[in-house]
Design a protein around this motif. Structure first.
Motif: not given
Length: 380
Positions: A145-147, A294-298, A333-334
């Motif tokens: 997660n870059e952020f 982009f970042e995504i969280l499931t 977040w990934k």
């Protein structure tokens, strides 16, 4: 009386004869044993190697990778004391040995002294065969997660970290700051982002074997303004009712949170003031140098949902279908990275300042996930 004396003499003679026969039998037995041992030594002799093959013996090979199974064919594979691959000694209990064949799995270990030899050591002599064990490279990809927020844990993704002897005494560089690795796996290094780590920081690690510094792909929190599209007052987007934060889930202010079914093609529509300042990146000679991230969280895994991501262009929008299913970030977040040349801009004459993301599924599927930080960045 004379008869008795005669009998005694005869018995005595028979006893001597029996002793001689016994001695002769022992002598002959020892002689035969000695001859047998000599013949055995001559039969065994010094080992020799004819060829190395796959275990199916379908082809002779001169090289193999770690964890591959191979068969060494030859003669006199008796009383083997040691088998060496370069300077690595195999555990003989894990080796299948017959008179003419040796089969084993190449251990997942890097040698210190590389001589490119298979060596078989026996009391009768040694045999060697030129054979190259392929050495896998240390692969360093990017941050999970870059952020990631300063002070939180992040994973450096790659491969062969264990093979190259990373351990928990080593550190990761976040620019001028350092952080101790607290867990090592084959494909992951676990570390905490140092407090006060600034945005757009270069992250690097040091190869324990070569002592060379290796850059982690991407930048930590790449916030270069002209390349990023967030949900924080940077342009217009539709469906703002699904914008959430800032809250405990936030990694960069507001984020998009979708919860429901995806069959009706829910759409996010970005219209930033400047989607990309330098439109030349979409030219065929430049497009391979850039990526969409982009970042995504499931909150739950999805299996059939996919994203239709398109750039507004003339004469027609340029579309790419991102289909990662099955996909699950396990409530974390990934960072997702897609090479920009997955979009075909070859027939495009104009790139407009619009971007569309449609959430699609072939069948009804409940979903609960978040998105943030859509950006186009140069490749490393």
């Amino acid at each position: 009386m004379p008869i008795k004396n005669s009998l005694k003499i005869q018995v005595g003679n028979n006893s001597d004869i029996m002793k001689k026969i016994i001695y002769l039998f022992i002598f002959i037995s020892l002689l035969l044993i000695n001859i047998s041992c000599q013949e055995k030594t001559e039969e065994y002799g010094q080992p020799s190697i004819f060829e190395v093959t796959t275990t199916t013996k379908s082809e002779a090979i001169t090289t193999a990778a770690l964890n591959d199974w191979i068969t060494v064919s030859g003669t006199n594979f008796y009383d083997i004391e040691q088998i060496l691959l370069n300077d690595i000694s195999l555990k003989l209990n894990d080796v299948y040995i017959s008179q003419n064949e040796i089969t084993f799995q190449i251990p997942r270990k890097l040698p210190e002294d590389v001589n490119n030899l298979i060596t078989i050591i026996t009391p009768q002599g040694n045999a060697s065969q030129h054979f190259v064990i392929k050495t896998p490279e240390l692969l360093v990809k990017g941050l999970s997660n870059e952020f990631t927020l300063p002070g939180d844990s992040v994973i450096i993704l790659g491969d062969n970290f264990d093979l190259y002897k990373f351990d928990t005494t080593m550190t990761v560089n976040f620019g001028e700051l350092e952080s101790l690795i607290y867990k090592v796996e084959k494909e992951k290094l676990y570390v905490k982002v140092p407090d006060k780590t600034p945005d757009e920081t270069v992250v690097s690690i040091t190869n324990p074997l070569s002592k060379e510094k290796v850059k982690v792909l991407g930048l930590y929190r790449d916030t270069r303004s002209y390349q990023i599209m967030t949900f924080d007052n940077k342009g217009f987007w539709t469906n703002t009712n699904l914008t959430a934060g800032p809250d405990s889930l936030s990694i960069n202010g507001k984020y998009f949170h979708f919860k429901g079914k995806t069959t009706f093609n829910y759409m996010i529509h970005f219209t930033p003031n400047e989607l990309i300042k330098d439109k030349s990146i979409f030219n065929s000679q430049n497009i391979t140098k850039y990526q969409l991230k982009f970042e995504i969280l499931t909150f739950q895994p999805y299996g059939k949902t996919f994203f239709s991501i398109s750039f507004a262009a003339s004469p027609a929008n340029v579309v790419y279908l991102w289909k990662p299913a099955p996909f699950d970030t396990q409530k974390e977040w990934k960072t997702v990275t897609i090479d920009l040349d997955n979009w075909d801009f070859s027939s495009t004459t104009t790139i407009n300042n619009n971007m569309y993301i449609n959430l699609q599924s072939t069948t009804a599927e409940d979903q609960d996930f978040c998105l943030d930080n859509f950006r186009i960045v140069p490749k490393d």
